[in-house]
Motif scaffolding. Structure first.
Motif, PDB file in Angstrom:
ATOM      1  N   GLN A  40       0.831  -1.190   0.000  1.00 10.45           N
ATOM      2  CA  GLN A  40       0.000   0.000   0.000  1.00 10.45           C
ATOM      3  C   GLN A  40       0.873   1.250   0.000  1.00 10.45           C
ATOM      4  OE1 GLN A  40      -3.006  -0.184  -0.572  1.00 10.45           O
ATOM      5  NE2 GLN A  40      -4.171   1.537   0.274  1.00 10.45           N
ATOM      6  N   VAL A  41       0.431   2.269  -0.682  1.00 14.06           N
ATOM      7  CA  VAL A  41       1.157   3.536  -0.769  1.00 14.06           C
ATOM      8  C   VAL A  41       0.340   4.624  -0.097  1.00 14.06           C
ATOM      9  CG1 VAL A  41       2.066   5.273  -2.343  1.00 14.06           C
ATOM     10  CG2 VAL A  41       2.305   2.851  -2.919  1.00 14.06           C
ATOM     11  N   GLN A  42       0.997   5.420   0.727  1.00 13.86           N
ATOM     12  CA  GLN A  42       0.344   6.563   1.354  1.00 13.86           C
ATOM     13  C   GLN A  42       0.906   7.849   0.749  1.00 13.86           C
ATOM     14  OE1 GLN A  42       1.891   4.143   3.683  1.00 13.86           O
ATOM     15  NE2 GLN A  42      -0.037   3.065   3.317  1.00 13.86           N
ATOM     16  N   LEU A  43       0.021   8.803   0.511  1.00 15.46           N
ATOM     17  CA  LEU A  43       0.393  10.110  -0.037  1.00 15.46           C
ATOM     18  C   LEU A  43      -0.014  11.199   0.938  1.00 15.46           C
ATOM     19  CD1 LEU A  43      -0.840   9.601  -3.722  1.00 15.46           C
ATOM     20  CD2 LEU A  43       1.459   9.263  -2.831  1.00 15.46           C
ATOM     21  N   VAL A  44       0.909  12.106   1.225  1.00 15.06           N
ATOM     22  CA  VAL A  44       0.628  13.194   2.156  1.00 15.06           C
ATOM     23  C   VAL A  44       1.039  14.514   1.516  1.00 15.06           C
ATOM     24  CG1 VAL A  44       1.080  14.185   4.412  1.00 15.06           C
ATOM     25  CG2 VAL A  44       0.959  11.693   4.144  1.00 15.06           C
ATOM     26  N   GLU A  45       0.046  15.401   1.335  1.00 16.51           N
ATOM     27  CA  GLU A  45       0.315  16.708   0.748  1.00 16.51           C
ATOM     28  C   GLU A  45       0.691  17.716   1.830  1.00 16.51           C
ATOM     29  OE1 GLU A  45      -3.387  15.057  -1.499  1.00 16.51           O
ATOM     30  OE2 GLU A  45      -2.646  15.207   0.567  1.00 16.51           O
ATOM     31  N   SER A  46       1.435  18.737   1.432  1.00 18.10           N
ATOM     32  CA  SER A  46       1.763  19.846   2.320  1.00 18.10           C
ATOM     33  C   SER A  46       2.044  21.076   1.457  1.00 18.10           C
ATOM     34  CB  SER A  46       2.975  19.515   3.189  1.00 18.10           C
ATOM     35  OG  SER A  46       4.113  19.272   2.374  1.00 18.10           O
ATOM     36  N   GLY A  47       2.087  22.229   2.117  1.00 20.66           N
ATOM     37  CA  GLY A  47       2.454  23.449   1.424  1.00 20.66           C
ATOM     38  C   GLY A  47       1.309  24.395   1.104  1.00 20.66           C
ATOM     39  N   GLY A  48       0.088  23.984   1.417  1.00 22.25           N
ATOM     40  CA  GLY A  48      -1.043  24.863   1.168  1.00 22.25           C
ATOM     41  C   GLY A  48      -1.051  26.040   2.116  1.00 22.25           C
ATOM     42  N   GLY A  49      -1.942  27.001   1.858  1.00 24.27           N
ATOM     43  CA  GLY A  49      -2.036  28.145   2.745  1.00 24.27           C
ATOM     44  C   GLY A  49      -2.885  29.253   2.149  1.00 24.27           C
ATOM     45  N   LEU A  50      -2.850  30.395   2.806  1.00 20.32           N
ATOM     46  CA  LEU A  50      -3.599  31.581   2.375  1.00 20.32           C
ATOM     47  C   LEU A  50      -2.618  32.576   1.766  1.00 20.32           C
ATOM     48  CD1 LEU A  50      -6.097  33.431   2.310  1.00 20.32           C
ATOM     49  CD2 LEU A  50      -5.542  34.107   4.655  1.00 20.32           C
ATOM     50  N   VAL A  51      -2.859  32.939   0.515  1.00 20.64           N
ATOM     51  CA  VAL A  51      -1.992  33.883  -0.177  1.00 20.64           C
ATOM     52  C   VAL A  51      -2.851  34.903  -0.905  1.00 20.64           C
ATOM     53  CG1 VAL A  51      -0.107  32.231  -0.464  1.00 20.64           C
ATOM     54  CG2 VAL A  51      -1.865  32.437  -2.245  1.00 20.64           C
ATOM     55  N   ARG A  52      -2.195  35.928  -1.428  1.00 21.95           N
ATOM     56  CA  ARG A  52      -2.876  36.955  -2.203  1.00 21.95           C
ATOM     57  C   ARG A  52      -2.747  36.654  -3.693  1.00 21.95           C
ATOM     58  NH1 ARG A  52      -0.965  42.613   0.742  1.00 21.95           N
ATOM     59  NH2 ARG A  52      -1.907  42.192   2.771  1.00 21.95           N
ATOM     60  N   ALA A  53      -3.655  37.212  -4.445  1.00 15.89           N
ATOM     61  CA  ALA A  53      -3.599  37.058  -5.899  1.00 15.89           C
ATOM     62  C   ALA A  53      -2.251  37.542  -6.418  1.00 15.89           C
ATOM     63  CB  ALA A  53      -4.731  37.831  -6.558  1.00 15.89           C
ATOM     64  N   GLY A  54      -1.648  36.750  -7.302  1.00 19.43           N
ATOM     65  CA  GLY A  54      -0.348  37.084  -7.845  1.00 19.43           C
ATOM     66  C   GLY A  54       0.807  36.411  -7.131  1.00 19.43           C
ATOM     67  N   ASP A  55       0.540  35.876  -5.944  1.00 28.09           N
ATOM     68  CA  ASP A  55       1.580  35.191  -5.174  1.00 28.09           C
ATOM     69  C   ASP A  55       1.846  33.793  -5.716  1.00 28.09           C
ATOM     70  OD1 ASP A  55       0.827  36.517  -1.838  1.00 28.09           O
ATOM     71  OD2 ASP A  55       1.874  37.377  -3.574  1.00 28.09           O
ATOM     72  N   SER A  56       2.840  33.145  -5.111  1.00 31.60           N
ATOM     73  CA  SER A  56       3.213  31.789  -5.498  1.00 31.60           C
ATOM     74  C   SER A  56       3.159  30.861  -4.296  1.00 31.60           C
ATOM     75  CB  SER A  56       4.627  31.762  -6.082  1.00 31.60           C
ATOM     76  OG  SER A  56       4.723  32.559  -7.249  1.00 31.60           O
ATOM     77  N   LEU A  57       2.959  29.590  -4.563  1.00 26.83           N
ATOM     78  CA  LEU A  57       3.008  28.536  -3.556  1.00 26.83           C
ATOM     79  C   LEU A  57       3.601  27.300  -4.198  1.00 26.83           C
ATOM     80  CD1 LEU A  57      -0.401  28.415  -1.591  1.00 26.83           C
ATOM     81  CD2 LEU A  57       1.863  28.862  -0.633  1.00 26.83           C
ATOM     82  N   ARG A  58       4.262  26.470  -3.390  1.00 22.79           N
ATOM     83  CA  ARG A  58       4.715  25.176  -3.874  1.00 22.79           C
ATOM     84  C   ARG A  58       4.135  24.088  -2.990  1.00 22.79           C
ATOM     85  NH1 ARG A  58      10.606  22.277  -4.718  1.00 22.79           N
ATOM     86  NH2 ARG A  58      10.512  22.094  -2.431  1.00 22.79           N
ATOM     87  N   LEU A  59       3.374  23.225  -3.595  1.00 27.03           N
ATOM     88  CA  LEU A  59       2.818  22.079  -2.897  1.00 27.03           C
ATOM     89  C   LEU A  59       3.763  20.895  -3.038  1.00 27.03           C
ATOM     90  CD1 LEU A  59      -0.930  22.241  -4.008  1.00 27.03           C
ATOM     91  CD2 LEU A  59       0.211  23.442  -2.134  1.00 27.03           C
ATOM     92  N   SER A  60       3.797  20.077  -1.994  1.00 26.03           N
ATOM     93  CA  SER A  60       4.573  18.844  -2.019  1.00 26.03           C
ATOM     94  C   SER A  60       3.667  17.680  -1.701  1.00 26.03           C
ATOM     95  CB  SER A  60       5.708  18.897  -0.989  1.00 26.03           C
ATOM     96  OG  SER A  60       6.605  19.953  -1.264  1.00 26.03           O
ATOM     97  N   CYS A  61       4.039  16.519  -2.194  1.00 26.87           N
ATOM     98  CA  CYS A  61       3.296  15.299  -1.919  1.00 26.87           C
ATOM     99  C   CYS A  61       4.320  14.197  -1.683  1.00 26.87           C
ATOM    100  CB  CYS A  61       2.378  14.946  -3.075  1.00 26.87           C
ATOM    101  SG  CYS A  61       1.571  13.343  -2.943  1.00 26.87           S
TER     102      CYS A  61
END
Length: 128
Positions: free
Chosen positions: A1-22
């Motif tokens: 079995q494989v487990q996947l866990v996301e991280s990196g979300g959040g609250l940002v303003r329009a035009g900003d950047s985010l990087r999600l990881s899994c």
């Protein structure tokens, strides 16, 4: 079995950047590096939709709504999938899910039923 866990979300303003990881864990040996991995998202009141996919060779496909702004990548040595999101818009607000297909499956799966493993999701909120 494989487990996947996301991280990196959040609250940002329009035009900003985010990087999600899994991060993938469990029985990933010989599986993660030979499977297509994807990102989906679900906005409030809407169905979950395809965002991007990367296959085992590094080829990528994007939804038209994110093309040119988002970049999907993977580090097979770390069993980790990424989604770099630039120039974020309020309409990008959603819960983002990573997903993993089975080895040897469709080269660029874009349907939920083509994925065997799912993370729990991470919230991304973009304010205007």
């Amino acid at each position: 079995q494989v487990q996947l866990v996301e991280s990196g979300g959040g609250l940002v303003r329009a035009g900003d950047s985010l990087r999600l990881s899994c991060a993938a864990s469990g029985r990933t040996f010989g599986t993660f590096s030979t499977s297509a991995m994807g990102w989906f998202r679900q906005a409030p009141g809407k169905e979950r939709e395809f965002v991007a996919v990367i296959n085992w060779g590094g080829g990528t496909v994007y939804a038209d709504s994110v093309k040119g702004r988002f970049t999907i990548s993977r580090d097979n040595a770390k069993n980790t999938l990424y989604l770099q999101m630039n120039t974020l818009k309020p309409e990008d607000t959603a819960v983002y899910y990573c997903a993993g297909s089975l080895p040897g499956g469709t080269i660029y799966p874009r349907l939920e039923r083509q994925y065997a493993y799912w993370g729990q999701g991470t919230q991304v909120t973009v304010s205007s």
